[in-house]
Scaffold this active site. Structure first.
Site, PDB file in Angstrom:
ATOM      1  N   HIS A 295      13.979  -5.607  37.013  1.00 39.42           N
ATOM      2  CA  HIS A 295      13.645  -6.379  37.591  1.00 39.42           C
ATOM      3  C   HIS A 295      13.526  -6.031  39.093  1.00 39.42           C
ATOM      4  O   HIS A 295      14.355  -5.566  39.438  1.00 39.42           O
ATOM      5  CB  HIS A 295      14.423  -7.798  37.497  1.00 39.42           C
ATOM      6  CG  HIS A 295      13.967  -9.233  37.784  1.00 39.42           C
ATOM      7  ND1 HIS A 295      13.670  -9.382  39.132  1.00 39.42           N
ATOM      8  CD2 HIS A 295      13.278  -9.764  37.223  1.00 39.42           C
ATOM      9  CE1 HIS A 295      13.213 -10.503  39.169  1.00 39.42           C
ATOM     10  NE2 HIS A 295      12.892 -10.925  38.035  1.00 39.42           N
TER      11      HIS A 295
ATOM     12  N   GLU B  70       5.176  -8.276  37.676  1.00 41.07           N
ATOM     13  CA  GLU B  70       5.617  -9.584  38.485  1.00 41.07           C
ATOM     14  C   GLU B  70       5.548  -9.103  40.032  1.00 41.07           C
ATOM     15  O   GLU B  70       6.250  -7.966  40.553  1.00 41.07           O
ATOM     16  CB  GLU B  70       7.042  -9.560  38.323  1.00 41.07           C
ATOM     17  CG  GLU B  70       7.356  -9.984  36.799  1.00 41.07           C
ATOM     18  CD  GLU B  70       8.628 -10.702  36.875  1.00 41.07           C
ATOM     19  OE1 GLU B  70       8.541 -11.802  36.483  1.00 41.07           O
ATOM     20  OE2 GLU B  70       9.819 -10.305  37.194  1.00 41.07           O
TER      21      GLU B  70
ATOM     22  N   GLY C 220       9.351 -16.632  42.551  1.00 37.08           N
ATOM     23  CA  GLY C 220      10.428 -17.587  43.014  1.00 37.08           C
ATOM     24  C   GLY C 220       9.824 -18.013  44.271  1.00 37.08           C
ATOM     25  O   GLY C 220      10.497 -18.780  45.126  1.00 37.08           O
TER      26      GLY C 220
HETATM   27  P1  PGA Z   1       9.794 -17.078  38.931  1.00 37.27           P
HETATM   28  O1  PGA Z   1      10.687 -15.870  38.621  1.00 37.27           O
HETATM   29  O2  PGA Z   1       9.038 -17.582  37.576  1.00 37.27           O
HETATM   30  O3  PGA Z   1      10.753 -18.041  39.331  1.00 37.27           O
HETATM   31  O4  PGA Z   1       8.608 -16.653  40.065  1.00 37.27           O
HETATM   32  C1  PGA Z   1      10.058 -14.777  37.969  1.00 37.27           C
HETATM   33  C2  PGA Z   1      11.197 -13.882  37.535  1.00 37.27           C
HETATM   34  O5  PGA Z   1      12.230 -13.876  38.175  1.00 37.27           O
HETATM   35  O6  PGA Z   1      11.078 -12.901  36.894  1.00 37.27           O
END
Ligand code: PGA
Length: 233
Positions: free
Chosen positions: A87, A157, A163
Protein backbone atom coordinates in the site's frame (compact mmCIF):
# COMPACT_ATOMS: atom_id res chain seq x y z
CA UNK A 1 -4.96 2.56 11.52
CA UNK A 2 -8.56 3.55 11.97
CA UNK A 3 -11.19 2.61 14.49
CA UNK A 4 -11.61 1.08 17.90
CA UNK A 5 -12.53 -2.46 18.90
CA UNK A 6 -16.19 -1.62 19.41
CA UNK A 7 -16.30 0.49 16.25
CA UNK A 8 -14.76 -2.28 14.13
CA UNK A 9 -17.14 -4.86 15.56
CA UNK A 10 -20.15 -2.64 14.84
CA UNK A 11 -18.90 -2.07 11.32
CA UNK A 12 -18.36 -5.79 10.72
CA UNK A 13 -21.84 -6.60 12.06
CA UNK A 14 -23.44 -3.91 9.91
CA UNK A 15 -21.67 -5.13 6.79
CA UNK A 16 -22.64 -8.75 7.46
CA UNK A 17 -26.24 -7.71 8.12
CA UNK A 18 -26.30 -5.63 4.95
CA UNK A 19 -25.09 -8.55 2.87
CA UNK A 20 -27.57 -10.91 4.50
CA UNK A 21 -30.43 -8.51 3.82
CA UNK A 22 -29.35 -8.05 0.20
CA UNK A 23 -28.25 -11.50 -0.93
CA UNK A 24 -28.34 -10.37 -4.57
CA UNK A 25 -25.15 -8.42 -3.79
CA UNK A 26 -23.30 -11.72 -3.77
CA UNK A 27 -24.13 -12.28 -7.42
CA UNK A 28 -21.98 -9.29 -8.40
CA UNK A 29 -19.50 -8.98 -5.57
CA UNK A 30 -17.02 -10.74 -3.40
CA UNK A 31 -16.56 -9.06 -0.03
CA UNK A 32 -13.34 -8.76 1.90
CA UNK A 33 -12.63 -6.71 5.01
CA UNK A 34 -9.11 -5.94 6.22
CA UNK A 35 -9.19 -4.48 9.73
CA UNK A 36 -6.03 -3.54 11.67
CA UNK A 37 -4.13 -6.44 13.28
CA UNK A 38 -5.55 -6.16 16.84
CA UNK A 39 -9.11 -6.41 15.53
CA UNK A 40 -8.68 -9.34 13.13
CA UNK A 41 -9.64 -12.12 15.52
CA UNK A 42 -12.66 -10.39 17.09
CA UNK A 43 -13.89 -9.20 13.68
CA UNK A 44 -13.53 -12.71 12.27
CA UNK A 45 -16.00 -13.92 14.91
CA UNK A 46 -18.63 -11.56 13.47
CA UNK A 47 -18.17 -12.57 9.83
CA UNK A 48 -20.08 -15.13 7.81
CA UNK A 49 -18.70 -17.05 4.87
CA UNK A 50 -19.89 -14.28 2.57
CA UNK A 51 -17.33 -11.81 3.91
CA UNK A 52 -13.67 -12.80 3.83
CA UNK A 53 -10.97 -11.57 6.21
CA UNK A 54 -7.64 -10.04 5.26
CA UNK A 55 -4.78 -8.13 6.84
CA UNK A 56 -3.16 -4.87 5.77
CA UNK A 57 0.44 -6.15 5.74
CA UNK A 58 2.59 -9.09 6.78
CA UNK A 59 6.24 -9.80 7.54
CA UNK A 60 8.73 -11.10 5.01
CA UNK A 61 10.12 -13.74 7.37
CA UNK A 62 9.05 -17.06 8.81
CA UNK A 63 7.88 -17.23 12.42
CA UNK A 64 10.67 -16.60 14.87
CA UNK A 65 12.52 -13.85 16.71
CA UNK A 66 11.26 -10.77 14.83
CA UNK A 67 9.79 -8.56 17.53
CA UNK A 68 6.89 -6.46 16.39
CA UNK A 69 6.29 -8.33 13.14
CA UNK A 70 3.28 -10.45 12.20
CA UNK A 71 3.88 -13.40 9.89
CA UNK A 72 1.83 -14.58 6.96
CA UNK A 73 1.63 -17.93 8.73
CA UNK A 74 0.01 -16.28 11.76
CA UNK A 75 -2.50 -14.53 9.53
CA UNK A 76 -3.37 -17.83 7.88
CA UNK A 77 -3.67 -19.40 11.33
CA UNK A 78 -6.34 -16.89 12.36
CA UNK A 79 -8.31 -17.50 9.13
CA UNK A 80 -7.21 -14.60 6.99
CA UNK A 81 -7.43 -15.44 3.34
CA UNK A 82 -5.90 -12.25 1.95
CA UNK A 83 -3.19 -9.75 2.78
CA UNK A 84 -2.73 -6.29 1.27
CA UNK A 85 0.90 -5.55 0.39
CA UNK A 86 2.73 -2.49 -0.83
CA UNK A 87 0.00 0.00 0.00
CA UNK A 88 1.33 3.47 -0.75
CA UNK A 89 1.21 4.28 2.96
CA UNK A 90 3.53 1.32 3.63
CA UNK A 91 5.76 2.37 0.75
CA UNK A 92 5.86 5.94 2.07
CA UNK A 93 5.78 5.56 5.87
CA UNK A 94 8.07 2.52 6.00
CA UNK A 95 10.16 3.03 2.88
CA UNK A 96 9.01 -0.32 1.51
CA UNK A 97 10.63 -1.00 -1.84
CA UNK A 98 9.36 -3.17 -4.67
CA UNK A 99 11.76 -6.08 -3.99
CA UNK A 100 10.77 -6.19 -0.34
CA UNK A 101 7.10 -6.22 -1.29
CA UNK A 102 7.73 -9.07 -3.74
CA UNK A 103 9.50 -11.04 -0.99
CA UNK A 104 6.56 -10.48 1.35
CA UNK A 105 4.17 -11.59 -1.37
CA UNK A 106 6.16 -14.78 -1.98
CA UNK A 107 6.07 -15.44 1.75
CA UNK A 108 2.31 -14.83 1.86
CA UNK A 109 1.78 -17.21 -1.05
CA UNK A 110 3.86 -19.89 0.70
CA UNK A 111 1.58 -19.50 3.72
CA UNK A 112 -1.48 -19.94 1.51
CA UNK A 113 -2.65 -16.32 1.53
CA UNK A 114 -3.81 -14.42 -1.52
CA UNK A 115 -2.14 -11.07 -1.99
CA UNK A 116 -3.52 -7.71 -3.02
CA UNK A 117 -0.49 -5.87 -4.33
CA UNK A 118 -0.86 -2.09 -4.59
CA UNK A 119 0.74 0.10 -7.21
CA UNK A 120 0.29 3.73 -8.15
CA UNK A 121 2.09 6.93 -9.07
CA UNK A 122 2.42 10.11 -7.05
CA UNK A 123 0.93 13.40 -8.21
CA UNK A 124 4.37 14.64 -9.19
CA UNK A 125 5.01 11.57 -11.30
CA UNK A 126 1.68 12.00 -13.07
CA UNK A 127 2.45 15.65 -13.72
CA UNK A 128 5.71 14.55 -15.29
CA UNK A 129 3.79 12.07 -17.45
CA UNK A 130 5.79 9.10 -16.18
CA UNK A 131 2.89 7.24 -14.52
CA UNK A 132 3.12 4.20 -16.80
CA UNK A 133 6.85 3.93 -16.33
CA UNK A 134 6.40 4.08 -12.55
CA UNK A 135 3.53 1.61 -12.40
CA UNK A 136 5.19 -0.67 -14.97
CA UNK A 137 8.26 -0.87 -12.78
CA UNK A 138 6.18 -1.52 -9.67
CA UNK A 139 4.34 -4.32 -11.46
CA UNK A 140 7.58 -5.84 -12.68
CA UNK A 141 9.42 -5.62 -9.37
CA UNK A 142 6.79 -5.95 -6.62
CA UNK A 143 5.20 -9.12 -7.92
CA UNK A 144 6.85 -12.42 -7.05
CA UNK A 145 7.22 -15.06 -9.75
CA UNK A 146 4.28 -17.34 -10.39
CA UNK A 147 1.52 -14.81 -9.81
CA UNK A 148 -1.83 -16.08 -11.00
CA UNK A 149 -5.45 -15.04 -10.69
CA UNK A 150 -5.66 -17.62 -7.91
CA UNK A 151 -3.09 -16.00 -5.64
CA UNK A 152 -2.90 -12.34 -6.67
CA UNK A 153 -5.04 -9.25 -7.12
CA UNK A 154 -3.55 -5.93 -8.21
CA UNK A 155 -4.85 -2.64 -6.83
CA UNK A 156 -4.13 0.50 -8.83
CA UNK A 157 -4.22 3.41 -6.42
CA UNK A 158 -2.95 6.77 -7.65
CA UNK A 159 -1.28 8.06 -4.49
CA UNK A 160 -2.76 11.53 -4.93
CA UNK A 161 -6.29 10.09 -4.95
CA UNK A 162 -6.04 8.16 -1.68
CA UNK A 163 -8.03 9.78 1.07
CA UNK A 164 -8.06 13.12 -0.73
CA UNK A 165 -11.52 13.14 -2.29
CA UNK A 166 -9.84 13.43 -5.71
CA UNK A 167 -10.37 10.59 -8.14
CA UNK A 168 -8.60 9.93 -11.38
CA UNK A 169 -10.72 10.63 -14.45
CA UNK A 170 -12.45 7.64 -16.07
CA UNK A 171 -10.13 8.07 -19.07
CA UNK A 172 -7.01 7.98 -16.89
CA UNK A 173 -8.30 4.94 -15.01
CA UNK A 174 -9.16 3.15 -18.27
CA UNK A 175 -5.73 3.90 -19.73
CA UNK A 176 -3.85 2.74 -16.65
CA UNK A 177 -5.92 -0.40 -16.09
CA UNK A 178 -5.50 -1.41 -19.70
CA UNK A 179 -1.75 -0.75 -19.38
CA UNK A 180 -1.59 -2.92 -16.25
CA UNK A 181 -3.63 -5.67 -17.94
CA UNK A 182 -1.07 -5.67 -20.73
CA UNK A 183 1.77 -6.15 -18.23
CA UNK A 184 0.23 -9.23 -16.63
CA UNK A 185 0.83 -12.66 -18.02
CA UNK A 186 -2.26 -14.19 -16.45
CA UNK A 187 -5.05 -12.17 -18.04
CA UNK A 188 -7.56 -13.28 -15.39
CA UNK A 189 -5.82 -11.44 -12.54
CA UNK A 190 -8.25 -8.96 -11.06
CA UNK A 191 -7.30 -5.29 -11.06
CA UNK A 192 -8.98 -3.13 -8.42
CA UNK A 193 -9.14 0.65 -8.44
CA UNK A 194 -8.60 2.50 -5.17
CA UNK A 195 -8.64 6.18 -4.34
CA UNK A 196 -11.65 8.06 -3.01
CA UNK A 197 -14.14 5.52 -4.35
CA UNK A 198 -17.61 6.14 -2.89
CA UNK A 199 -21.22 5.28 -3.75
CA UNK A 200 -21.49 8.44 -5.87
CA UNK A 201 -18.65 7.59 -8.24
CA UNK A 202 -18.43 3.81 -7.98
CA UNK A 203 -20.88 2.95 -10.77
CA UNK A 204 -18.90 4.95 -13.30
CA UNK A 205 -15.52 3.63 -12.15
CA UNK A 206 -16.60 0.01 -11.88
CA UNK A 207 -18.03 0.11 -15.42
CA UNK A 208 -14.60 0.92 -16.90
CA UNK A 209 -13.03 -2.01 -18.79
CA UNK A 210 -10.39 -3.84 -16.74
CA UNK A 211 -11.68 -2.40 -13.45
CA UNK A 212 -12.61 -5.54 -11.57
CA UNK A 213 -13.43 -4.11 -8.16
CA UNK A 214 -12.45 -1.53 -5.59
CA UNK A 215 -10.02 -1.17 -2.72
CA UNK A 216 -12.02 1.06 -0.46
CA UNK A 217 -10.48 3.14 2.31
CA UNK A 218 -12.51 5.99 3.78
CA UNK A 219 -15.86 4.79 2.47
CA UNK A 220 -15.27 1.37 4.08
CA UNK A 221 -15.46 2.98 7.51
CA UNK A 222 -19.22 3.41 7.11
CA UNK A 223 -21.19 0.26 6.35
CA UNK A 224 -23.78 2.16 4.29
CA UNK A 225 -21.10 3.64 2.03
CA UNK A 226 -19.24 0.35 1.68
CA UNK A 227 -22.46 -1.51 0.84
CA UNK A 228 -23.57 1.41 -1.30
CA UNK A 229 -20.57 0.81 -3.55
CA UNK A 230 -21.44 -2.89 -3.82
CA UNK A 231 -25.03 -1.98 -4.68
CA UNK A 232 -24.06 0.07 -7.73
CA UNK A 233 -21.45 -2.36 -9.00
P1 PGA B 1 -9.60 5.99 0.10
O1 PGA B 1 -8.39 4.99 0.48
O2 PGA B 1 -10.70 5.13 -0.46
O3 PGA B 1 -9.94 6.63 1.39
O4 PGA B 1 -9.05 6.94 -0.91
C1 PGA B 1 -7.97 4.00 -0.38
C2 PGA B 1 -6.91 3.20 0.30
O5 PGA B 1 -6.44 3.60 1.39
O6 PGA B 1 -6.50 2.17 -0.20
Amino acid sequence: MNGTLSGCLDLARDIVRGVQENPQLLEQNEFLVCPPYPYLVPVKAELTQAVALGAQDCAMKDNGAHTGDVSAEMLKDISCSYVILGHSERRHDHQEQDGYIAAKAAQAHRAGLKTIICVGETEEQREQGIQEEVVGEQIRDSLPSHVTAENTVIAYEPVWAIGTGKTATPEDIATMHSFIRGQLEDKEIRILYGGSMKPGNAAEILAIPNVNGGLIGGASLKADDFLGIAKVS
